[in-house]
Design a protein around this motif. Structure first.
Motif, mmCIF file in Angstrom:
data_model
loop_
_atom_site.group_PDB
_atom_site.id
_atom_site.type_symbol
_atom_site.label_atom_id
_atom_site.label_comp_id
_atom_site.label_asym_id
_atom_site.label_seq_id
_atom_site.Cartn_x
_atom_site.Cartn_y
_atom_site.Cartn_z
ATOM 1 N N SER A 33 -57.144 26.447 -24.124
ATOM 2 C CA SER A 33 -56.824 27.598 -24.957
ATOM 3 C C SER A 33 -55.312 27.722 -25.071
ATOM 4 O O SER A 33 -54.568 27.219 -24.227
ATOM 5 C CB SER A 33 -57.411 28.871 -24.322
ATOM 6 O OG SER A 33 -57.069 30.005 -25.096
ATOM 7 N N GLN A 36 -55.234 34.227 -24.508
ATOM 8 C CA GLN A 36 -56.423 35.057 -24.319
ATOM 9 C C GLN A 36 -56.022 36.484 -23.959
ATOM 10 O O GLN A 36 -54.926 36.732 -23.451
ATOM 11 C CB GLN A 36 -57.289 34.528 -23.166
ATOM 12 C CG GLN A 36 -57.867 33.165 -23.371
ATOM 13 C CD GLN A 36 -58.577 32.649 -22.133
ATOM 14 O OE1 GLN A 36 -58.165 32.898 -21.006
ATOM 15 N NE2 GLN A 36 -59.650 31.912 -22.347
ATOM 16 N N LYS A 37 -56.949 37.394 -24.203
ATOM 17 C CA LYS A 37 -56.874 38.758 -23.682
ATOM 18 C C LYS A 37 -58.044 38.860 -22.703
ATOM 19 O O LYS A 37 -59.178 38.528 -23.047
ATOM 20 C CB LYS A 37 -57.018 39.794 -24.785
ATOM 21 C CG LYS A 37 -56.906 41.235 -24.281
ATOM 22 C CD LYS A 37 -57.164 42.258 -25.379
ATOM 23 C CE LYS A 37 -55.954 42.367 -26.265
ATOM 24 N NZ LYS A 37 -56.057 43.546 -27.174
ATOM 25 N N ILE A 38 -57.763 39.314 -21.480
ATOM 26 C CA ILE A 38 -58.754 39.304 -20.410
ATOM 27 C C ILE A 38 -58.920 40.706 -19.837
ATOM 28 O O ILE A 38 -57.935 41.378 -19.516
ATOM 29 C CB ILE A 38 -58.331 38.329 -19.292
ATOM 30 C CG1 ILE A 38 -58.138 36.928 -19.883
ATOM 31 C CG2 ILE A 38 -59.348 38.315 -18.150
ATOM 32 C CD1 ILE A 38 -57.456 35.943 -18.957
ATOM 33 N N GLU A 123 -52.903 39.739 -20.946
ATOM 34 C CA GLU A 123 -52.796 38.841 -22.100
ATOM 35 C C GLU A 123 -51.811 37.741 -21.771
ATOM 36 O O GLU A 123 -50.773 37.995 -21.160
ATOM 37 C CB GLU A 123 -52.312 39.582 -23.343
ATOM 38 C CG GLU A 123 -53.331 40.508 -23.953
ATOM 39 C CD GLU A 123 -52.852 41.092 -25.275
ATOM 40 O OE1 GLU A 123 -52.517 40.305 -26.190
ATOM 41 O OE2 GLU A 123 -52.813 42.319 -25.379
ATOM 42 N N LYS A 125 -50.192 33.728 -23.408
ATOM 43 C CA LYS A 125 -50.060 32.815 -24.537
ATOM 44 C C LYS A 125 -49.391 31.524 -24.059
ATOM 45 O O LYS A 125 -48.755 31.501 -23.012
ATOM 46 C CB LYS A 125 -49.202 33.429 -25.641
ATOM 47 C CG LYS A 125 -49.845 34.580 -26.367
ATOM 48 C CD LYS A 125 -49.172 34.810 -27.702
ATOM 49 C CE LYS A 125 -49.806 35.941 -28.470
ATOM 50 N NZ LYS A 125 -51.181 35.739 -28.832
ATOM 51 N N PRO A 132 -57.070 27.546 -19.142
ATOM 52 C CA PRO A 132 -56.896 28.996 -19.011
ATOM 53 C C PRO A 132 -56.667 29.396 -17.556
ATOM 54 O O PRO A 132 -57.175 28.740 -16.640
ATOM 55 C CB PRO A 132 -58.224 29.566 -19.513
ATOM 56 C CG PRO A 132 -58.824 28.490 -20.343
ATOM 57 C CD PRO A 132 -58.363 27.201 -19.730
ATOM 58 N N VAL A 156 -62.948 37.168 -20.495
ATOM 59 C CA VAL A 156 -62.200 37.003 -21.736
ATOM 60 C C VAL A 156 -62.830 37.879 -22.817
ATOM 61 O O VAL A 156 -64.023 37.820 -23.048
ATOM 62 C CB VAL A 156 -62.187 35.519 -22.184
ATOM 63 C CG1 VAL A 156 -61.503 35.366 -23.545
ATOM 64 C CG2 VAL A 156 -61.500 34.658 -21.133
ATOM 65 N N THR A 159 -59.819 35.462 -27.649
ATOM 66 C CA THR A 159 -59.146 34.179 -27.466
ATOM 67 C C THR A 159 -58.443 33.784 -28.741
ATOM 68 O O THR A 159 -58.914 34.079 -29.840
ATOM 69 C CB THR A 159 -60.150 33.089 -26.991
ATOM 70 O OG1 THR A 159 -59.437 31.913 -26.694
ATOM 71 C CG2 THR A 159 -61.214 32.815 -28.015
ATOM 72 N N SER A 160 -57.291 33.117 -28.588
ATOM 73 C CA SER A 160 -56.470 32.736 -29.750
ATOM 74 C C SER A 160 -56.991 31.508 -30.476
ATOM 75 O O SER A 160 -56.561 31.229 -31.568
ATOM 76 C CB SER A 160 -55.031 32.472 -29.310
ATOM 77 O OG SER A 160 -54.467 33.637 -28.776
#
Length: 161
Positions: A33, A36-38, A123, A125, A132, A156, A159-160
């Motif tokens: 990845s 992500q935002k978790i 979050e 990147k 991840p 998660v 996800t981008s």
């Protein structure tokens, strides 16, 4: 007739041995990845006894970069109350987490503002597709001769990729 049943049985066993490991490997394969935002569950306390007495816990949020070759950028670490209100914004600017590096944030045992349904939003990147990170909380507390500890793994929610 018995030889035929044995042959069919052995053929079935061989088929299972050949194809089940491939299925398990495919299921366990980790996808790369680039962000992500978790959502990470937190328990600043749990309840004990018939009268639901609060058992206070120290919380450690652990963010671990699992990629051995690439850094990731942590851009948000926010702590939320049971009702969903943000209590704390831990980052004013992003933090670079080196390959295999980790970060931690601690909520002291005496801080029960988050409640039993608190959570973190983390979050991250990356400029590249990477493994991840593992994001989890560790809760630990003691009261008289009673001790408790447990972990909670992040989920998660965006996800981008």
């Amino acid at each position: 007739m018995k030889k035929r049943h044995l042959f069919v049985f052995l053929l079935g066993c061989i088929t299972i041995c050949l194809f089940v490991p491939l299925h398990l490997y495919a299921e366990g394969k980790k996808e790369l990845s680039n962000g992500q935002k978790i959502y990470v569950p937190v328990y600043s306390h749990i309840y004990i006894g018939n009268k639901e007495k609060p058992f206070l816990l120290t919380v450690t949020l652990s963010i671990r970069n699992t990629d051995p070759n690439n850094s990731i950028k942590i851009i948000v670490v926010d702590y939320y109350h049971t009702q969903g209100n943000r209590l704390e914004k831990y980052l004013d600017k992003s933090v670079i987490l080196n390959p295999l590096g980790s970060l931690r944030y601690i909520i002291p045992e005496k801080d029960k503002t988050g409640g039993s349904g608190a959570n973190f939003i983390v979050e991250w990147k990356s400029d590249k597709y990477v493994n991840p990170p593992i994001v989890e909380t560790i809760m630990i507390g003691t009261y008289t001769q009673q001790g408790i500890s447990f972990t909670s793994r992040g989920q998660v929610i965006f996800t981008s990729n």
